[in-house]
Motif scaffolding. Structure first.
Motif, mmCIF file in Angstrom:
data_model
loop_
_atom_site.group_PDB
_atom_site.id
_atom_site.type_symbol
_atom_site.label_atom_id
_atom_site.label_comp_id
_atom_site.label_asym_id
_atom_site.label_seq_id
_atom_site.Cartn_x
_atom_site.Cartn_y
_atom_site.Cartn_z
ATOM 1 N N ALA A 69 0.859 -1.190 0.000
ATOM 2 C CA ALA A 69 0.000 0.000 0.000
ATOM 3 C C ALA A 69 0.894 1.238 0.000
ATOM 4 C CB ALA A 69 -0.907 0.021 1.227
ATOM 5 N N THR A 70 0.384 2.341 -0.513
ATOM 6 C CA THR A 70 1.171 3.568 -0.617
ATOM 7 C C THR A 70 1.536 4.160 0.737
ATOM 8 O OG1 THR A 70 -0.803 4.961 -0.772
ATOM 9 C CG2 THR A 70 0.178 4.210 -2.854
ATOM 10 N N TRP A 71 0.751 3.883 1.759
ATOM 11 C CA TRP A 71 0.984 4.444 3.086
ATOM 12 C C TRP A 71 1.837 3.544 3.978
ATOM 13 C CZ3 TRP A 71 -1.115 0.567 5.800
ATOM 14 C CH2 TRP A 71 -2.213 -0.097 5.253
ATOM 15 N N CYS A 72 2.281 2.415 3.466
ATOM 16 C CA CYS A 72 3.043 1.430 4.237
ATOM 17 C C CYS A 72 4.545 1.681 4.073
ATOM 18 C CB CYS A 72 2.658 0.029 3.751
ATOM 19 S SG CYS A 72 3.709 -1.297 4.348
ATOM 20 N N GLY A 73 5.203 2.101 5.146
ATOM 21 C CA GLY A 73 6.641 2.400 5.098
ATOM 22 C C GLY A 73 7.490 1.222 4.651
ATOM 23 N N PRO A 74 7.355 0.031 5.268
ATOM 24 C CA PRO A 74 8.146 -1.113 4.816
ATOM 25 C C PRO A 74 7.858 -1.492 3.354
ATOM 26 C CG PRO A 74 7.274 -1.528 7.013
ATOM 27 C CD PRO A 74 6.630 -0.262 6.518
ATOM 28 N N CYS A 75 6.620 -1.273 2.910
ATOM 29 C CA CYS A 75 6.268 -1.561 1.509
ATOM 30 C C CYS A 75 7.076 -0.665 0.579
ATOM 31 C CB CYS A 75 4.779 -1.305 1.262
ATOM 32 S SG CYS A 75 3.663 -2.325 2.220
ATOM 33 N N LYS A 76 7.123 0.608 0.923
ATOM 34 C CA LYS A 76 7.867 1.555 0.088
ATOM 35 C C LYS A 76 9.361 1.251 0.122
ATOM 36 C CE LYS A 76 5.611 5.223 1.829
ATOM 37 N NZ LYS A 76 5.198 6.612 2.007
ATOM 38 N N ALA A 77 9.856 0.810 1.276
ATOM 39 C CA ALA A 77 11.269 0.434 1.371
ATOM 40 C C ALA A 77 11.574 -0.766 0.483
ATOM 41 C CB ALA A 77 11.625 0.136 2.826
ATOM 42 N N ALA A 78 10.648 -1.702 0.397
ATOM 43 C CA ALA A 78 10.845 -2.892 -0.441
ATOM 44 C C ALA A 78 10.839 -2.556 -1.928
ATOM 45 C CB ALA A 78 9.760 -3.926 -0.133
ATOM 46 N N SER A 79 10.149 -1.499 -2.308
ATOM 47 C CA SER A 79 10.013 -1.151 -3.729
ATOM 48 C C SER A 79 11.352 -0.923 -4.413
ATOM 49 C CB SER A 79 9.124 0.090 -3.895
ATOM 50 O OG SER A 79 7.802 -0.218 -3.548
ATOM 51 N N ALA A 80 12.312 -0.329 -3.721
ATOM 52 C CA ALA A 80 13.624 -0.096 -4.329
ATOM 53 C C ALA A 80 14.303 -1.424 -4.669
ATOM 54 C CB ALA A 80 14.494 0.737 -3.398
ATOM 55 N N THR A 81 14.171 -2.408 -3.783
ATOM 56 C CA THR A 81 14.746 -3.728 -4.045
ATOM 57 C C THR A 81 14.015 -4.410 -5.197
ATOM 58 O OG1 THR A 81 15.467 -3.970 -1.757
ATOM 59 C CG2 THR A 81 15.205 -5.999 -3.035
ATOM 60 N N MET A 82 12.700 -4.291 -5.213
ATOM 61 C CA MET A 82 11.917 -4.898 -6.302
ATOM 62 C C MET A 82 12.340 -4.305 -7.651
ATOM 63 S SD MET A 82 10.159 -7.035 -4.686
ATOM 64 C CE MET A 82 9.957 -7.234 -2.934
ATOM 65 N N ASP A 83 12.573 -3.004 -7.665
ATOM 66 C CA ASP A 83 12.993 -2.322 -8.888
ATOM 67 C C ASP A 83 14.367 -2.818 -9.337
ATOM 68 O OD1 ASP A 83 12.479 -0.238 -10.900
ATOM 69 O OD2 ASP A 83 14.184 0.788 -9.953
ATOM 70 N N ALA A 84 15.296 -2.897 -8.394
ATOM 71 C CA ALA A 84 16.651 -3.342 -8.727
ATOM 72 C C ALA A 84 16.638 -4.783 -9.248
ATOM 73 C CB ALA A 84 17.553 -3.232 -7.493
ATOM 74 N N LEU A 85 15.837 -5.639 -8.620
ATOM 75 C CA LEU A 85 15.766 -7.035 -9.066
ATOM 76 C C LEU A 85 15.095 -7.162 -10.428
ATOM 77 C CD1 LEU A 85 14.910 -8.755 -5.677
ATOM 78 C CD2 LEU A 85 17.103 -8.807 -6.900
ATOM 79 N N THR A 86 14.098 -6.341 -10.677
ATOM 80 C CA THR A 86 13.445 -6.339 -11.993
ATOM 81 C C THR A 86 14.452 -5.962 -13.077
ATOM 82 O OG1 THR A 86 11.288 -5.799 -11.063
ATOM 83 C CG2 THR A 86 11.619 -5.274 -13.389
ATOM 84 N N LYS A 87 15.233 -4.932 -12.817
ATOM 85 C CA LYS A 87 16.232 -4.491 -13.796
ATOM 86 C C LYS A 87 17.335 -5.531 -13.980
ATOM 87 C CE LYS A 87 15.325 0.386 -13.050
ATOM 88 N NZ LYS A 87 15.715 1.594 -12.311
ATOM 89 N N LYS A 88 17.699 -6.200 -12.902
ATOM 90 C CA LYS A 88 18.797 -7.164 -12.957
ATOM 91 C C LYS A 88 18.381 -8.508 -13.560
ATOM 92 C CE LYS A 88 22.469 -8.903 -9.930
ATOM 93 N NZ LYS A 88 23.019 -8.837 -8.555
ATOM 94 N N TYR A 89 17.149 -8.973 -13.258
ATOM 95 C CA TYR A 89 16.752 -10.319 -13.652
ATOM 96 C C TYR A 89 15.538 -10.384 -14.579
ATOM 97 C CZ TYR A 89 19.891 -11.623 -9.860
ATOM 98 O OH TYR A 89 20.988 -11.772 -9.053
ATOM 99 N N GLY A 90 15.003 -9.262 -14.973
ATOM 100 C CA GLY A 90 13.836 -9.257 -15.850
ATOM 101 C C GLY A 90 14.064 -9.993 -17.156
ATOM 102 N N LYS A 91 15.245 -9.844 -17.729
ATOM 103 C CA LYS A 91 15.550 -10.520 -18.998
ATOM 104 C C LYS A 91 15.752 -12.016 -18.811
ATOM 105 C CE LYS A 91 17.275 -6.507 -21.344
ATOM 106 N NZ LYS A 91 18.365 -5.744 -21.862
ATOM 107 N N ARG A 92 15.942 -12.440 -17.566
ATOM 108 C CA ARG A 92 16.084 -13.878 -17.274
ATOM 109 C C ARG A 92 14.749 -14.519 -16.909
ATOM 110 N NH1 ARG A 92 20.926 -14.710 -13.184
ATOM 111 N NH2 ARG A 92 19.922 -16.761 -13.099
ATOM 112 N N GLY A 93 13.661 -13.721 -16.936
ATOM 113 C CA GLY A 93 12.342 -14.300 -16.699
ATOM 114 C C GLY A 93 11.680 -13.915 -15.387
ATOM 115 N N LEU A 94 12.222 -12.919 -14.680
ATOM 116 C CA LEU A 94 11.593 -12.468 -13.437
ATOM 117 C C LEU A 94 10.535 -11.414 -13.741
ATOM 118 C CD1 LEU A 94 11.448 -12.371 -10.309
ATOM 119 C CD2 LEU A 94 13.109 -10.490 -10.439
ATOM 120 N N VAL A 95 9.366 -11.587 -13.139
ATOM 121 C CA VAL A 95 8.309 -10.582 -13.225
ATOM 122 C C VAL A 95 7.917 -10.219 -11.794
ATOM 123 C CG1 VAL A 95 5.946 -10.075 -13.959
ATOM 124 C CG2 VAL A 95 7.418 -11.494 -15.395
#
Length: 173
Positions: A69-95
């Motif tokens: 949720a947009t108001w969830c602090g830990p959720c927003k903190a996780a988003s940066a990791t999700m973004d980095a993993l998407t960029k790093k492994y998206g071409k290998r089949g990660l969604v």
């Protein structure tokens, strides 16, 4: 006095039985972790850009389903990791899909547009959240290419990005 004593005794017995049922019920259901080893229920979601996501669309992919949720602090903190993993492994089949039932589609789109993350933000309307037993945020499901849930995280602040990346790498195998 005798009748009231029996009533008090009966009330205590009912309370004890009720407490045992509540505790027993709580122990029997562990929430989203009960989904480990299972496939996601059938679903169709639309992200804020209008793309439709479903079980069929994700077939053969490693998937991270991030309930947030947009108001969830830990959720927003996780988003940066999700973004980095998407960029790093998206071409290998990660969604990675960020799934939100708490905010309006407009609020979700506003958040997504403001941050320019590389993964989609989908609107749930509580359907998939409820079917997966999500009660804490974030709750993050990691699925292998087989479509089976391999792990579930409910406490982002207790997991490092490096630990989470290991879960993603296992899902990509």
């Amino acid at each position: 006095m005798h009748v009231s004593g029996r009533l008090l005794s009966m009330s205590r017995s009912f309370l004890s039985v009720g407490a045992l049922l509540l505790v027993g019920g709580a122990c029997a259901y562990t929430g989203p972790r009960d989904m480990i080893g299972k496939s996601l229920p059938h679903f169709t979601l639309k992200d804020v850009d209008g793309k439709v996501w479903s079980n069929e669309a994700l077939k053969g992919k490693a998937v991270v389903l991030d309930c947030w949720a947009t108001w969830c602090g830990p959720c927003k903190a996780a988003s940066a990791t999700m973004d980095a993993l998407t960029k790093k492994y998206g071409k290998r089949g990660l969604v990675v899909i960020a799934l939100n039932k708490y905010d309006s589609p407009a609020k979700i789109a506003e958040y997504a547009n403001a941050h320019h993350y590389a993964f989609p933000f989908a609107v749930d309307g509580a359907t998939l959240h409820s079917r997966l037993g999500v009660v804490n945020l974030p709750t993050i499901f990691v699925l292998g290419r087989s479509g089976k849930i391999q792990s579930v995280m409910t406490e982002w602040n207790k997991t490092s990005p490096a630990q989470f990346e290991k879960l993603v790498l296992a899902a990509l195998k």
